[in-house]
Design an enzyme around this catalytic site. Sequence first.
Site, PDB file in Angstrom:
ATOM      1  N   GLU A 113      60.541  45.595  18.166  1.00 50.45           N
ATOM      2  CA  GLU A 113      60.073  44.590  19.120  1.00 50.45           C
ATOM      3  C   GLU A 113      60.087  43.204  18.450  1.00 50.45           C
ATOM      4  OE1 GLU A 113      56.955  45.510  22.336  1.00 50.45           O
ATOM      5  OE2 GLU A 113      56.041  43.812  21.317  1.00 50.45           O
TER       6      GLU A 113
ATOM      7  N   GLU B 151      48.894  36.620  17.480  1.00 46.11           N
ATOM      8  CA  GLU B 151      50.130  37.401  17.543  1.00 46.11           C
ATOM      9  C   GLU B 151      51.396  36.575  17.320  1.00 46.11           C
ATOM     10  OE1 GLU B 151      47.623  37.580  19.719  1.00 46.11           O
ATOM     11  OE2 GLU B 151      46.927  39.663  19.610  1.00 46.11           O
TER      12      GLU B 151
ATOM     13  N   HIS C 110      42.091  41.696  27.628  1.00 42.35           N
ATOM     14  CA  HIS C 110      41.476  41.840  26.296  1.00 42.35           C
ATOM     15  C   HIS C 110      41.840  40.733  25.303  1.00 42.35           C
ATOM     16  CE1 HIS C 110      45.499  43.388  25.375  1.00 42.35           C
ATOM     17  NE2 HIS C 110      45.240  43.051  24.132  1.00 42.35           N
TER      18      HIS C 110
END
Length: 382
Positions: A120, A134, A210
């Site tokens: 990914e 991230e 989240h």
Amino acid sequence: MKTIKVMTVFGTRPEAIKMAPLVHELERTDGVESIVCVTAQHRQMLDQVMDIFHLKADYDLDIMQPRQTLATITTKSLVGLDEVLDEAKPDIVLVHGDTSTTFAGALAAFYHKIPVGHVEAGLRTFDKYSPFPEEMNRKLTGQIAELHFAPTERNRKNLAAEGITKGVIVCGNTVVDAIHSTVNPDFVFRDDTLNQLDYENRRVILVTAHRRENYGEAMEHIMRALRRLADDFEDIDIVYPVHLSPYVRETAAKYLSGHERIHLIEPLAVDEMHNLMGRSYMVMTDSGGLQEEAPSLGKPVLVLRRETERPEAIEAGTVRLAGVEEDTIYSMACTLLRDENEYHQMAHAVNPYGDGHTSRRIVHMIRHYFGQLPDLPDEFRP
Ligand code: UD1
Ligand code: UDP
């Protein structure tokens, strides 16, 4: 033929879901020894996935703490992996995506001069604070990795723009491999709330939220918009499997508990999640994984974020960016609940993220890198 020792490292729920098909592919490949190391950055939510996909960890660092900080996840993973890599001596380490486990796994392998394969690879928002942390985790991992498994052509171009052109293949996302193994029209839920919902005559909205960058005001806006929808539409049920993060649970309980059409339930095992998605009317989420899964199942998605690193499904028309303002989220959801044309424009299955054969391509590329397979199929060439 020399056996290639491939160590997969993961720690959270989405990494485990997306690594599971790859681990199985590695296990059934001759000439490959598969070793699994989990950091257990998530404990219960990771174990749920390990059980469903029958995965066994050879090494388990068991690092999770309640309300853990980014620094503790990274340092505990790094120190733990240092010992594991010394002992296991893999030929390559595979990490997935963009979590703190991903970055620590890549860094630990780099310190041991072990090549890294990034599954990914190449997703970018170009905003280093969103998603946080991230975006930085995946950029740094991209700098370390030797092999880059990019789900889409756009992801390949993002890497090229950073000067990363060697060892890159476009191969789809393993999440599509995973969903092929879980969705079944005869599926019976183990969670009884889900068996009792009337999917034929009522409309189920599946919700998850989240993300760290949404903590605070954004999360409160999201929750208020959901409550208004439940108040105003008598024929909807909102099902929200609540992430185990204490912050998320406190906020969800504060704004959404005590409403008869809002079901706050425990995190679902992934097979339950995928089958619930398959029966839902639409999805509202800030999750990366759900944005990839729902288009495969033809479910419209409203993304509860300011941006997305997954614009392919927006271009394909099945995903819309709803942002994090209460009024906008509410009105975009109203449009899909009131206007059949708008709904049907979005509700069609597309597969911008893969065809279910991603794991096979990744294993082929690894074997090619180590000289076991001389040829690379044409589909791997840019
Ligand atoms: C992490 C990832 C995020 C990913 C998400 C998937 C980082 C920095 N964040 O965020 O990229 O989208 O996982 O869900 O890597 N908890 C439990 N049990 C569990 C899991 C979590 O109790 O099984 C609680 C703990 O109190 C933990 C907290 O949730 O401290 C937060 O977990 P953490 O992994 O730090 O962050 P996520 O928000 O889950
Ligand atoms: N998921 C699950 N149970 C749940 C919520 C999500 O199995 O209760 C799955 C979901 O189908 C997807 C993945 O977990 O495959 C997404 O994980 P999450 O939203 O936690 O993280 P992200 O994808 O945003 O990193």
